[in-house]
Design a protein around this motif. Structure first.
Motif, short mmCIF file in Angstrom:
data_model
loop_
_atom_site.label_atom_id
_atom_site.label_comp_id
_atom_site.label_asym_id
_atom_site.label_seq_id
_atom_site.Cartn_x
_atom_site.Cartn_y
_atom_site.Cartn_z
N UNK A 23 83.30 45.12 14.23
CA UNK A 23 82.83 46.29 14.21
C UNK A 23 83.59 47.51 14.27
N UNK A 24 84.82 47.42 15.10
CA UNK A 24 85.88 48.25 15.52
C UNK A 24 86.56 48.47 13.90
N UNK A 25 86.93 47.39 13.36
CA UNK A 25 87.57 47.56 11.97
C UNK A 25 86.69 48.33 11.12
N UNK A 26 85.17 47.79 11.22
CA UNK A 26 84.49 48.46 10.13
C UNK A 26 84.30 49.90 10.33
N UNK A 27 84.43 50.50 11.74
CA UNK A 27 84.30 51.93 11.88
C UNK A 27 85.56 52.72 12.08
N UNK A 28 86.77 51.82 11.82
CA UNK A 28 88.04 52.58 11.83
C UNK A 28 88.52 53.75 11.09
N UNK A 29 87.80 53.44 9.74
CA UNK A 29 88.26 54.65 8.95
C UNK A 29 87.38 56.05 9.09
N UNK A 30 86.15 55.71 10.23
CA UNK A 30 85.34 56.70 10.29
C UNK A 30 84.15 56.74 9.60
N UNK A 31 83.78 55.72 8.70
CA UNK A 31 82.75 55.50 8.11
C UNK A 31 82.31 53.90 7.80
N UNK A 32 81.38 53.67 8.43
CA UNK A 32 80.97 52.37 8.19
C UNK A 32 79.90 52.19 6.96
N UNK A 33 80.24 51.75 6.12
CA UNK A 33 79.48 51.69 4.60
C UNK A 33 78.60 50.51 4.86
N UNK A 34 77.71 50.41 3.89
CA UNK A 34 76.65 49.43 3.83
C UNK A 34 77.20 47.99 3.79
N UNK A 35 78.24 47.64 2.84
CA UNK A 35 78.75 46.55 2.64
C UNK A 35 79.50 46.00 3.90
#
Length: 143
Positions: A23-35
């Motif tokens: 989850x940390x990687x998913x949100x690292x760019x500031x945007x957790x997209x649907x995929x």
């Protein structure tokens, strides 16, 4: 606490730690997209995590310590999953890449080889190499 309880406790902590990292990687760019979210939730289901566990980790990730995999195979599987989450949206964000490398080192990968290891994981993912084969190959190469 019996041996079975001890194993289950470690296994649960390891799964929670791995989910937190994903989850940390998913949100690292500031945007957790649907995929990214779909993939992370799918992996949580694969880990047999409850919705309550997932919610607790998302709301308070700092409450869940890093658990280092015991084997090189587990370490490589975790890193492969992190790379997969990073790439699921079709792009490689620098913040996500940096976090994948940092987590790889924290999981026990060598600082000297992390760049080439991550590069090879990305290539395997892009070439749609079977994850089990990729992990096996990379464990043999990087230990």
């Amino acid at each position: 606490m019996g041996l079975s309880d001890l194993f289950n406790s470690y296994d649960k902590k390891k799964r929670r730690s791995h989910f937190k990292n994903l989850f940390s990687v998913a949100r690292a760019d500031g945007d957790v997209d649907r995929a990214e979210m779909d993939l992370v939730i799918g992996l949580a289901e694969k880990f047999h995590m409850s919705t309550d566990e997932v919610t607790k980790i998302i709301r308070n990730p700092d409450a869940f310590p890093l658990v280092t995999p015991k084997t090189s195979g587990e370490r490589m599987e975790h890193l492969y999953d992190l790379i997969t989450v990073m790439m699921v949206d079709g792009r490689i964000d620098e913040k996500e890449l940096f976090l994948c490398k940092s987590l790889g080192i924290k999981l026990g990968c060598s600082e000297e080889t992390i760049d080439s290891l991550v590069r090879e994981l990305i290539e395997h993912s892009l070439n749609e190499v079977d994850p089990e084969k990729a992990v096996k190959f990379l464990v043999a190469k990087y230990g």
